[in-house]
Design a protein around this motif. Structure first.
Motif, PDB file in Angstrom:
ATOM      1  N   GLU A  38     -35.503 -15.199 -37.066  1.00 39.53           N
ATOM      2  CA  GLU A  38     -35.026 -15.014 -35.689  1.00 39.53           C
ATOM      3  C   GLU A  38     -34.220 -16.210 -35.229  1.00 39.53           C
ATOM      4  OE1 GLU A  38     -38.513 -14.399 -33.403  1.00 39.53           O
ATOM      5  OE2 GLU A  38     -38.821 -12.320 -34.039  1.00 39.53           O
ATOM      6  N   SER A  70     -40.881 -15.668 -37.462  1.00 39.08           N
ATOM      7  CA  SER A  70     -40.726 -14.254 -37.823  1.00 39.08           C
ATOM      8  C   SER A  70     -39.356 -14.039 -38.458  1.00 39.08           C
ATOM      9  CB  SER A  70     -40.867 -13.348 -36.589  1.00 39.08           C
ATOM     10  OG  SER A  70     -40.648 -11.992 -36.913  1.00 39.08           O
ATOM     11  N   THR A 112     -36.905 -10.834 -40.607  1.00 37.76           N
ATOM     12  CA  THR A 112     -36.762  -9.388 -40.855  1.00 37.76           C
ATOM     13  C   THR A 112     -35.983  -9.164 -42.138  1.00 37.76           C
ATOM     14  OG1 THR A 112     -34.760  -9.294 -39.510  1.00 37.76           O
ATOM     15  CG2 THR A 112     -36.870  -8.829 -38.404  1.00 37.76           C
ATOM     16  N   ASP A 113     -36.246  -8.008 -42.799  1.00 38.88           N
ATOM     17  CA  ASP A 113     -35.544  -7.623 -44.018  1.00 38.88           C
ATOM     18  C   ASP A 113     -35.200  -6.134 -43.891  1.00 38.88           C
ATOM     19  OD1 ASP A 113     -36.035  -8.570 -47.472  1.00 38.88           O
ATOM     20  OD2 ASP A 113     -34.671  -7.100 -46.621  1.00 38.88           O
TER      21      ASP A 113
END
Length: 796
Positions: free
Chosen positions: A243, A265, A267-268
């Motif tokens: 992020e 955090s 993301t993928d």
């Protein structure tokens, strides 16, 4: 605290600090010395004599010493040569960890007069540690669709050495798919990356094993290896994305364990296993690994060790998120440690003088100490003070150094020990305070003379004492201490040289016990006095004196002495008493004296023996001899009295006196010779012996006669004599000439007795002894029945 709000004393201390700081006490130049780590103890570092510009002899005279900022004895100063010698083997990694350069600050302190010189000791690194990988086995999962030129980050090797001795290069064993590329991190370190040269084919080669070697720049170089396993995965064309690229987090240093630092955090866009992320640290230092931990699934970064602002103020943490296909995304966490006032001030005493003489001059330096607070800002600012009403004063010096000095003269007798509490308070919130106690002893000076417990002593000694008798003690005290308080006693010369004091009394010089040397006589010497001196053993010695009065107590050692009548006269004195004297007639008076005193001289008189008991009496208190009854014609004309004179002592002593009294019809009767004179005149004839023989013969005849009568009575009772039971009366004349053994004369009258034995009673006793002589001057003599009478003659 603002300067305008401080009290005048604090403002004065701050001003004095800056005055001393800018004065000649501190040398502005800083010396620099260097030493390689692991150098042997005792190695030469430098010579301070050349730098200071003083002679070698001044070092010991001025009390030179070396003081490091961390108060550890890294170096020692040889006062004979001025050389700085290594006191302990230095370990750069233990002293400075990864800090470069490694500098130890210290001061050369000269106490008298006080002067400081600043210096630095640079510890140089040597190549004494081997590079090591945190993980000996590195696992890489690489998709087979990974394009050539793709890089894969590797954990860097750790080396405790710094500079050229740290990790300088990495190598990889030759292979067809990868080569090694070195990258520089923000902190100047190198970390390796694997670059893919040719595409991977999982079907041909599902796993690759590579050897990664880390080399340092030492001479000779040291190396460490790790095994890299490359697992070829299916296609994964999306890498994780965080992020934020940078997370900035402030943390108080007193945060508890397991404290949540931050939650990261990523993301993928891939799905399935290629979209499952795991979080981890990336090529972080050993300190970060010991202090922080990250949850591999949730991305929570927590504390697993306590933070300390004084050791490290910030941390840079590289994190990565790796998906199931082996792709990773990067981010950085910047942790800044917020200082908390968690370190109380420290007091380190470098010099202490104790004990100090009580006559010390003011401004004498008693102690030198320094203050330190590891906190920063207001948390590290300190205020120092001691108790009020003490004869000591604090003075600030260079770089938080203080001196404790005497402010006024001391008196050991008033107070021999001072417990000085140094109170140091910092200016943090909340304020922390440290109290350090310094015990200063005051040594004694002989300024007090011995003092007797009494100004005068009165001792009592009973006369006739044994020689060397302990008769009492004197005692003196000295408020000084040690030898100054050791008292010696002595007898002072008497003012009257005629008094033989040395032969009468002696004194124990150690404890003041007094002894009588000779046996004292109350009648010769009733009291005497002398003076005793007490001298201490100080220098110069002080002394005092006291008066001792010895009173001799009387003992009953003198018997009464009779003054009248005289007992040593050639002719005894005879008192004349008319037969017509009334009862209470004063015959004579016994006069006696006693050489003792008190109740030992109280005399009492009593009549011990008399020719006629009951005829005379003696008054107990004045010795007067008086008649007790009227005189009769039967009283012998010559009376002999023995009077006992006794004192009231314990035990009582006594004397006796013999009085001769003549009973006369009138004072015109011719003087009769004394009994002793008659006895002397009659001595050639010796009639007393004849009288005694006659008396014994008479008594024997009477005893034999009594036995015969007893036998006759027994025979009469057996033969059944007359019914009246009476025996014939035996009459006869006993010998007429009986001897009077009482000393009053002889009996010339003839006596006739009638003996009657009881016939029937069986008592075996005489019943009547009756005189039948009619011409006896007195009445008839009746002898009453008495069992003891027969017993005296042998009858049972």
């Amino acid at each position: 605290m603002e300067l305008g709000k401080g009290n005048p004393q604090q403002i004065r201390q701050v001003l004095l600090f800056f005055v001393f700081l800018g004065g000649s006490l501190v040398c502005s130049e800083t010396w620099r010395y260097s030493v390689a780590e692991e150098t042997e103890i005792g190695s030469f570092i430098g010579n301070v004599v050349k730098d200071i510009g003083l002679g070698v002899e001044d070092l010991a005279a001025r009390g030179a010493r070396v003081i490091f900022d961390d108060y550890k004895p890294h170096l020692r100063l040889d006062l004979q040569t001025g050389n700085l010698l290594l006191n302990e083997q230095p370990d750069r990694e233990a002293l400075c960890d990864l800090t470069e350069p490694c500098i130890l600050h210290f001061q050369v302190l000269l106490e008298n007069p006080l002067q400081f010189f600043r210096a630095e000791l640079w510890v140089e690194d040597i190549n004494d540690h081997t590079p090591t990988f945190t993980n000996k086995h590195i696992l890489l999962k690489i998709s087979e669709s990974t394009a050539p030129g793709t890089s894969f980050q590797m954990d860097s090797a750790q080396d405790l050495d710094v500079g050229k001795n740290g990790v300088q290069n990495y190598t990889l064993n030759p292979n067809l798919h990868f080569h090694l590329k070195l990258q520089d991190s923000e902190d100047g370190r190198k970390y390796p990356e694997l670059l893919l040269d040719q595409p991977l084919d999982r079907e041909k080669e599902p796993e690759l094993r590579l050897t990664l070697t880390a080399l340092d720049g030492g001479s000779p170089a040291r190396s460490g290896t790790a095994l890299v396993r490359v697992l070829v995965l299916d296609i994964n064309d999306n890498a994780p994305q965080f992020e934020r690229s940078v997370y900035e987090v402030p943390i108080p240093e007193n945060s508890p364990l397991d404290f949540l630092v931050v939650r990261v955090s990523a993301t993928d866009l891939d799905a399935g296993i290629n979209g499952e992320l795991s979080y981890s640290f990336s090529h972080v230092s050993r300190d970060i690994q010991k202090t922080f931990e990250i949850h591999p699934i949730f991305g929570e970064v927590r504390l697993k060790a306590f933070l300390d602002f004084e050791l490290l103020q910030s941390y840079t943490i590289n994190i990565q998120a790796i998906d199931g296909g082996g792709l990773s995304g990067k981010s950085v966490i910047l942790v800044s440690v917020v200082d908390v006032n968690d370190n109380p001030p420290e007091v380190v005493v470098t010099s202490l003088t104790s004990p100090i003489p009580e006559n010390s001059s003011p401004e004498m330096v008693v102690a030198v100490f320094s203050l330190r607070d590891q906190d920063s800002g207001d948390n590290g600012r300190m205020v120092c003070s001691i108790q009020d009403n003490l004869p000591f004063l604090l003075k600030p010096n260079f770089k938080n150094f203080y001196t404790l000095e005497t402010e006024s003269p001391l008196d050991r007798e008033s107070k021999a020990e001072y417990i000085i509490t140094i109170t140091v308070t910092d200016m943090g919130t909340p304020r922390l305070k440290t109290e350090h106690n310094i015990t200063v002893l005051v040594s004694d000076v002989n300024d007090n003379a011995p003092t007797f417990t009494q100004t005068s002593y009165t001792l009592w000694v009973r006369e006739n004492n044994s020689p060397a008798l302990h008769i009492g003690s004197v005692s003196a005290t000295d408020t000084d201490a040690g030898a100054n308080a050791q008292v010696t006693y002595s007898l002072l010369p008497p003012p009257d040289p005629l008094v033989p004091l040395a032969s009468l009394v002696s004194i124990n010089p150690d404890n003041g016990h007094l002894f009588a040397l000779t046996s004292l006589d109350y009648e010769a010497l009733r009291a005497f006095e002398f003076r005793v001196g007490a001298t201490d053993r100080g220098s110069p010695a002080l002394s005092s004196q006291a008066l001792v009065r010895v009173l001799v107590a009387d003992a009953n050692d003198n018997a009464p002495f009779v003054l009248y009548p005289l007992q040593n006269a050639s002719a005894p004195c005879t008192e004349l008493v008319p037969r017509a004297a009334e009862p209470g007639y004063l015959v004579t008076k016994v006069v006696a004296v006693d050489g003792d005193a008190g109740q030992n001289a109280w005399l009492s008189y009593q009549l011990l023996k008399a020719t006629e008991p009951g005829l005379f009496g003696v008054w107990a208190h004045n010795g007067e001899v008086r008649t007790a009854r009227l005189l009769s014609e039967r009283d012998a004309p010559k009376q002999r009295l023995v009077v006992l004179v006794k004192d009231n002592g314990e035990p009582p002593l006594s004397a006796s006196v013999t009085l001769h009294v003549l009973l006369v019809d009138g004072f015109s009767q011719p003087y009769l010779p004394a009994p002793e004179a008659e006895a002397a005149a009659a001595a050639p004839a010796d009639p007393l012996t004849v009288y005694l023989v006659v008396a014994l013969a008479s008594v024997s005849s009477l005893f034999l006669f009594s036995v015969l009568v007893f036998v006759a009575v027994r025979l009469c009772r057996r033969a059944g004599a007359t019914s009246a039971g009476r025996c014939p009366v035996l009459e006869g004349h006993f010998p007429g000439h009986l001897v009077d053994v009482s000393g009053t004369g002889t009996l010339s009258q003839s006596y006739q007795y009638e003996v009657c034995l009881t016939g029937g009673t069986g008592t075996r006793e005489f019943k009547v002894l009756k005189s039948v002589a009619s011409n006896h001057r007195g009445s008839m003599i009746n002898v009453e029945e008495n069992s003891d009478f027969l017993n005296g003659f042998g009858f049972n």
